[in-house]
Scaffold this active site. Structure first.
Site, mmCIF file in Angstrom:
data_model
loop_
_atom_site.group_PDB
_atom_site.id
_atom_site.type_symbol
_atom_site.label_atom_id
_atom_site.label_comp_id
_atom_site.label_asym_id
_atom_site.label_seq_id
_atom_site.Cartn_x
_atom_site.Cartn_y
_atom_site.Cartn_z
ATOM 1 N N ASP A 97 -17.823 -8.909 50.491
ATOM 2 C CA ASP A 97 -19.236 -9.158 50.188
ATOM 3 C C ASP A 97 -19.829 -8.329 49.051
ATOM 4 O O ASP A 97 -20.959 -8.577 48.622
ATOM 5 C CB ASP A 97 -20.072 -8.974 51.471
ATOM 6 C CG ASP A 97 -19.854 -7.609 52.134
ATOM 7 O OD1 ASP A 97 -19.736 -6.597 51.419
ATOM 8 O OD2 ASP A 97 -19.809 -7.555 53.384
ATOM 9 N N HIS A 112 -9.088 -7.664 50.199
ATOM 10 C CA HIS A 112 -9.090 -9.105 50.496
ATOM 11 C C HIS A 112 -9.890 -9.922 49.480
ATOM 12 O O HIS A 112 -10.323 -11.033 49.789
ATOM 13 C CB HIS A 112 -9.603 -9.346 51.922
ATOM 14 C CG HIS A 112 -8.691 -8.793 52.981
ATOM 15 N ND1 HIS A 112 -9.092 -8.578 54.285
ATOM 16 C CD2 HIS A 112 -7.387 -8.414 52.921
ATOM 17 C CE1 HIS A 112 -8.069 -8.078 54.981
ATOM 18 N NE2 HIS A 112 -7.031 -7.962 54.169
ATOM 19 N N ASN A 205 -16.317 2.685 65.807
ATOM 20 C CA ASN A 205 -16.485 1.265 66.170
ATOM 21 C C ASN A 205 -17.219 1.179 67.515
ATOM 22 O O ASN A 205 -17.039 2.058 68.356
ATOM 23 C CB ASN A 205 -15.079 0.636 66.345
ATOM 24 C CG ASN A 205 -14.995 -0.772 65.809
ATOM 25 O OD1 ASN A 205 -15.183 -0.986 64.626
ATOM 26 N ND2 ASN A 205 -14.745 -1.722 66.670
ATOM 27 N N GLU A 207 -16.479 -0.880 69.837
ATOM 28 C CA GLU A 207 -15.447 -1.087 70.872
ATOM 29 C C GLU A 207 -14.141 -0.488 70.371
ATOM 30 O O GLU A 207 -13.876 -0.486 69.168
ATOM 31 C CB GLU A 207 -15.279 -2.569 71.199
ATOM 32 C CG GLU A 207 -14.959 -3.410 69.986
ATOM 33 C CD GLU A 207 -15.047 -4.909 70.269
ATOM 34 O OE1 GLU A 207 -14.182 -5.642 69.772
ATOM 35 O OE2 GLU A 207 -15.982 -5.302 70.977
#
Ligand code: BJW
Length: 243
Positions: A97, A112, A205, A207
């Protein structure tokens, strides 16, 4: 925290969670609206593009429109500040982005690719993001199909970006993995390279990621909360970004 205070070489690897607080959906959370019936993993492939380039372009055109409206958040801003405080800081991102660069980070290693441009499938030339009123778009030079300039499953990562990331991870004192589920290779293995090289590895994070490097730490929370708090704790004169 003590490790960060004295570190000379730090690598931060970021994932979609870092842009979540800018309003961009993470990769593996449920998609909304029109896109709820597709799995992102099935759209981000060369096979999907070969089969239905228009569908894949529609998905990227939607995501591009979200990116255009998004602004960097406290996590992006804090990482840009850290780069100025740490002698050798490498920011490696899986995100496409461009929000790290918008927050002022220089030398971002994009693993990426980028949703900011397109690429000609015949010549590989980078082209400006095309108007998306008539999809799929064609290369203005040769008329072949354009594709988003991103890395799909089964495709090699840009070799210089990957080499830079592996080198920096293998040499660093501290490796921070932030806002990524850690399921996509080769990005997920960077933490292992760092641990093998003797670095302190921490995952930030909400999780716990599934595969974590041996001896690593886990800090539970949102990137936009943890990173400013970390910066304030390690460099108290920098103030805490609370916007
Ligand atoms: C928050 C938060 C908040 C929420 N704050 N956190 C070894 C073993 C097995 C398989 C492989 C292997 N090596 C290679 C593979 C195959 C494959 C792979 O990894 N598959 C796995 C899924 C099993 N890898 C590849 O194919 C790669 N290519 C390759 O290896 O090529 C080799 C080759 C060499 C020579 C010739 C040919 C080939 C390519 C991978 C490309 C990945 N591309 C994508 C799409 C990019 C374009 C796009 O965006 O559309 O990249 S897939 C997608 O996943 C995207 C992301 O960058 C990437 C990682 O996702 P990420 O960032 O981790 O997002 P999420 O959603 O998973 O997680 C977000 C996290 O944030 C969650 O944990 C939340 O809790 C958290 N969060 N809010 C902090 N506020």
């Amino acid at each position: 925290m003590a490790a960060l205070r004295t570190a000379e070489r730090v690598v931060a690897l970021t994932g979609a969670g870092v842009s979540a607080e800018s309003g961009l959906p993470t990769f593996r959370e449920a998609q909304t609206g029109l896109w709820a019936r597709y799995r992102p993993e099935e759209l981000a492939t060369p096979e999907a593009f070969d089969m239905d380039p228009r569908l894949v372009w529609e998905w990227y055109a939607w995501r591009h429109s979200l990116v255009e409206r998004a602004v960097p958040n406290a996590a992006h801003r804090t990482l840009a500040k850290m780069a100025a405080l740490i002698p050798n800081f490498t920011l490696v991102t899986q995100n496409i982005d461009g929000l790290h660069q918008q927050a002022g980070s220089l030398r971002v290693v994009e693993l990426h690719g980028s949703i900011r441009h397109a690429r000609c499938i015949r010549e590989g030339a980078i082209r400006p993001w095309p108007p998306t009123n008539d999809l799929p778009p064609s290369c203005p030079e040769c008329g072949a199909l354009l594709r988003p300039d991103v890395v799909w499953f089964g495709e090699p990562l840009p070799s210089s970006a990957l080499a830079q990331a592996v080198h920096a991870a293998s040499q660093c004192d501290v490796f921070l993995s932030i806002g990524t589920s850690g399921v996509v290779e080769p990005a997920a293995s960077l933490a292992y390279h760092a641990a093998q090289g003797g670095a302190t590895v921490a995952y930030l994070n909400p999780e716990r990621p599934k595969n974590t490097a041996p001896g690593s730490f886990y800090v539970c929370g949102l990137a936009g909360d943890i990173l400013p708090a970390l910066l304030g704790a390690v460099w108290p004169d920098q103030g805490v970004d609370t916007e």
